[in-house]
Design an enzyme around this catalytic site. Structure first.
Site, mmCIF file in Angstrom:
data_model
loop_
_atom_site.group_PDB
_atom_site.id
_atom_site.type_symbol
_atom_site.label_atom_id
_atom_site.label_comp_id
_atom_site.label_asym_id
_atom_site.label_seq_id
_atom_site.Cartn_x
_atom_site.Cartn_y
_atom_site.Cartn_z
ATOM 1 N N ASN A 95 85.304 50.363 68.582
ATOM 2 C CA ASN A 95 86.167 50.239 67.399
ATOM 3 C C ASN A 95 85.351 49.762 66.188
ATOM 4 O O ASN A 95 84.128 49.804 66.206
ATOM 5 C CB ASN A 95 87.372 49.346 67.685
ATOM 6 C CG ASN A 95 88.625 49.868 66.975
ATOM 7 O OD1 ASN A 95 88.573 50.209 65.806
ATOM 8 N ND2 ASN A 95 89.719 49.937 67.695
ATOM 9 N N ARG A 96 86.045 49.297 65.166
ATOM 10 C CA ARG A 96 85.358 49.092 63.885
ATOM 11 C C ARG A 96 84.911 47.660 63.637
ATOM 12 O O ARG A 96 85.561 46.714 64.083
ATOM 13 C CB ARG A 96 86.288 49.530 62.746
ATOM 14 C CG ARG A 96 86.490 51.037 62.756
ATOM 15 C CD ARG A 96 87.564 51.482 61.815
ATOM 16 N NE ARG A 96 87.647 52.946 61.786
ATOM 17 C CZ ARG A 96 88.312 53.675 62.674
ATOM 18 N NH1 ARG A 96 88.962 53.105 63.666
ATOM 19 N NH2 ARG A 96 88.315 54.989 62.587
ATOM 20 N N GLU B 108 92.315 53.377 74.843
ATOM 21 C CA GLU B 108 91.023 52.692 74.927
ATOM 22 C C GLU B 108 91.260 51.189 75.099
ATOM 23 O O GLU B 108 91.635 50.515 74.149
ATOM 24 C CB GLU B 108 90.220 52.960 73.653
ATOM 25 C CG GLU B 108 90.020 54.424 73.353
ATOM 26 C CD GLU B 108 89.820 54.679 71.866
ATOM 27 O OE1 GLU B 108 88.908 54.101 71.267
ATOM 28 O OE2 GLU B 108 90.603 55.452 71.291
ATOM 29 N N HIS C 87 82.378 52.197 66.681
ATOM 30 C CA HIS C 87 81.892 52.480 68.039
ATOM 31 C C HIS C 87 80.395 52.228 68.219
ATOM 32 O O HIS C 87 79.672 53.048 68.816
ATOM 33 C CB HIS C 87 82.242 53.909 68.444
ATOM 34 C CG HIS C 87 83.728 54.177 68.562
ATOM 35 N ND1 HIS C 87 84.649 53.204 68.828
ATOM 36 C CD2 HIS C 87 84.437 55.342 68.441
ATOM 37 C CE1 HIS C 87 85.866 53.742 68.888
ATOM 38 N NE2 HIS C 87 85.767 55.033 68.649
ATOM 39 N N ASP D 254 96.797 55.193 65.600
ATOM 40 C CA ASP D 254 95.373 54.905 65.785
ATOM 41 C C ASP D 254 95.255 53.388 65.644
ATOM 42 O O ASP D 254 94.605 52.892 64.728
ATOM 43 C CB ASP D 254 94.540 55.660 64.731
ATOM 44 C CG ASP D 254 93.051 55.603 65.021
ATOM 45 O OD1 ASP D 254 92.674 55.020 66.049
ATOM 46 O OD2 ASP D 254 92.272 56.145 64.205
ATOM 47 N N TYR E 79 89.604 61.517 76.309
ATOM 48 C CA TYR E 79 90.720 62.146 75.597
ATOM 49 C C TYR E 79 91.540 62.860 76.670
ATOM 50 O O TYR E 79 91.039 63.782 77.316
ATOM 51 C CB TYR E 79 90.211 63.193 74.611
ATOM 52 C CG TYR E 79 89.619 62.676 73.331
ATOM 53 C CD1 TYR E 79 88.455 61.917 73.317
ATOM 54 C CD2 TYR E 79 90.215 62.983 72.107
ATOM 55 C CE1 TYR E 79 87.907 61.474 72.126
ATOM 56 C CE2 TYR E 79 89.670 62.544 70.912
ATOM 57 C CZ TYR E 79 88.518 61.793 70.928
ATOM 58 O OH TYR E 79 87.974 61.360 69.743
ATOM 59 N N GLN F 40 93.661 50.429 72.250
ATOM 60 C CA GLN F 40 93.719 51.322 71.092
ATOM 61 C C GLN F 40 94.423 52.599 71.528
ATOM 62 O O GLN F 40 93.958 53.317 72.411
ATOM 63 C CB GLN F 40 92.305 51.644 70.589
ATOM 64 C CG GLN F 40 92.265 52.511 69.345
ATOM 65 C CD GLN F 40 92.414 51.712 68.034
ATOM 66 O OE1 GLN F 40 92.449 50.477 68.061
ATOM 67 N NE2 GLN F 40 92.511 52.392 66.918
ATOM 68 N N HIS G 121 86.065 56.424 76.155
ATOM 69 C CA HIS G 121 86.797 57.214 75.168
ATOM 70 C C HIS G 121 87.244 58.560 75.739
ATOM 71 O O HIS G 121 87.018 59.612 75.129
ATOM 72 C CB HIS G 121 85.933 57.408 73.925
ATOM 73 C CG HIS G 121 86.716 57.508 72.655
ATOM 74 N ND1 HIS G 121 87.823 58.318 72.522
ATOM 75 C CD2 HIS G 121 86.555 56.885 71.468
ATOM 76 C CE1 HIS G 121 88.289 58.194 71.301
ATOM 77 N NE2 HIS G 121 87.550 57.325 70.633
HETATM 78 C C1 BGC Z 1 89.270 55.528 66.611
HETATM 79 C C2 BGC Z 1 89.576 56.683 65.697
HETATM 80 C C3 BGC Z 1 88.402 57.579 65.708
HETATM 81 C C4 BGC Z 1 88.155 58.029 67.110
HETATM 82 C C5 BGC Z 1 86.930 58.877 67.157
HETATM 83 C C6 BGC Z 1 89.068 56.060 67.989
HETATM 84 O O1 BGC Z 1 88.750 55.024 68.859
HETATM 85 O O2 BGC Z 1 90.286 54.564 66.586
HETATM 86 O O3 BGC Z 1 89.836 56.247 64.389
HETATM 87 O O4 BGC Z 1 88.571 58.668 64.868
HETATM 88 O O5 BGC Z 1 87.972 56.939 67.943
HETATM 89 O O6 BGC Z 1 86.834 59.508 68.357
#
Ligand code: BGC
Length: 350
Positions: free
Chosen positions: A81-82, A314, A107, A250, A180, A286, A178
């Site tokens: 995350n950020r 996540e 990330h 998100d 999907y 997340q 991560h």
């Molecule tokens: C984030 C998204 C991001 C994505 C990228 C997620 O964990 O919250 O904002 O675009 O990851 O794969």
């Protein structure tokens, strides 16, 4: 080597990349590559006994190497995350991770754990263990960090991902996977009719650059309330500042206090009735609905990665924790061992 394996056999960064297959006694099968310690596919039966790959990804290693979306299925670190402006301070020393998402670091920075080649150890036919040594100041983070990630298919049909890390200098750590998911199958189109439940009364609201701010927000009475099972798409287009800031869901959910044996979230694919329960010992989750998927990559099954054709769950510490003293700490000190797990358990919705 079969075709699936040979399409992943390549030397990357001077190391051998491979594809490994795990299976359990009930016919669940997962493939993992050591490029980014990454889940490539996950085959699960539906209510008719037909098997679906529920994990979005590429057919071959070149797909991952050239993808405009680098995180499909990958291990995320050193900090998932950020981090606001990529800056944080430990013991009075400021560290800088170069921003790779607007002004912020996402990330673990540009060359996070998704883009490195891990060492792989075969544990048994249902488990592999991957390890990586992230060097002092790699991507700007202090300390030599030794990380292992174990993927295991359990006899109760879960993919269990366990993390372990230690450092020689105080650092910050936040690890996740991560994947999907599309529980109707990886090429089945939008996930908007999937049904989701998340055991969280609160989430961390974000500013337009996705950095959390202010007090935790209550989900009650908002489109963020998934305490009862509801579809992903039912409220995603509602006018709500937070849905605008995230371009959809998100957001980090603040998980209710729970036993690690209790599911924190449950998702059901509406076409297959495949149910996925999420377990973790982490404080946050997340929930991301593929809002930045934009059809630029050709995935398995020769379809594109279209808008909202997958969701992510996540498990993690809260975003920007290094700069938010009220959040659970993400500091790891020498002599301590970081341990966490995420488990995705599959069954049929009855
Ligand atoms: C984030 C998204 C991001 C994505 C990228 C997620 O964990 O919250 O904002 O675009 O990851 O794969």
């Amino acid at each position: 080597m079969d075709k699936e394996q040979s399409s992943f056999a390549k030397s990357v960064q001077g190391k051998d990349v491979r594809l490994y297959t795990l299976s359990n006694e009930n016919g669940i099968r997962a493939t993992i590559t050591n490029y980014g310690a990454r889940l490539v596919s996950l085959f699960v039966p539906d209510f008719k006994g037909d098997t679906f790959d529920v994990s979005i990804g590429f057919d071959d290693i070149d797909g991952y190497l050239h993808s405009t979306q680098p995180y499909y299925g990958a291990t995320i670190g050193r900090f998932a995350n950020r981090i606001a402006e990529g800056k944080f301070t430990i013991d009075g020393v400021e560290y800088q991770v170069l921003p790779n998402n607007g002004n912020n670091a996402l990330h673990g920075g540009e060359n996070g754990f998704q883009s490195v080649v891990w060492d792989l150890e075969f544990v048994n036919c249902a488990a592999v263990k991957l390890s990586y040594h992230s060097k002092d100041l790699e991507e700007g983070f202090p300390g030599n960090l030794k990380v292992t990630v174990t993927f295991e298919l359990t006899s109760d049909d879960a993919l269990r991902i366990s993390y372990n890390a230690s450092t020689d200098k105080t650092t910050v750590v936040n690890l996740t996977n991560h994947a999907y998911f599309n529980l109707n199958g990886e090429s089945a189109g939008p996930v908007l009719n999937h049904v989701v439940q998340i055991n969280a009364d609160k989430y961390t609201p974000i500013n337009p650059s996705s950095i959390p701010f202010g007090p935790l927000a209550e989900v009650k009475g908002t489109p963020f309330d998934f305490t009862q099972p509801l579809t992903i798409g039912g409220r995603i287009e509602e006018k709500h500042e937070q849905l605008e800031n995230g371009k959809g869901y998100d957001h980090n959910y603040v998980l209710d206090s729970h036993d690690p044996q209790e599911a924190v979230a449950t998702i059901i694919g509406d076409q297959t009735q495949i149910k996925m329960e999420v377990f973790t010992d982490q404080p946050g989750l997340q929930f991301y609905t593929g809002n930045f998927m934009n059809s630029t990559n050709i995935m398995k099954g020769r379809h594109n990665d279209d808008f909202r054709t997958a969701f992510c769950m996540e498990t993690q510490h809260f975003p920007d924790s290094p700069n938010q003293p009220s959040y659970p700490t993400t500091l790891l000190k020498p002599g301590e061992i970081f341990q966490s797990f995420t488990s995705y358990r599959f069954s049929i919705n009855k």
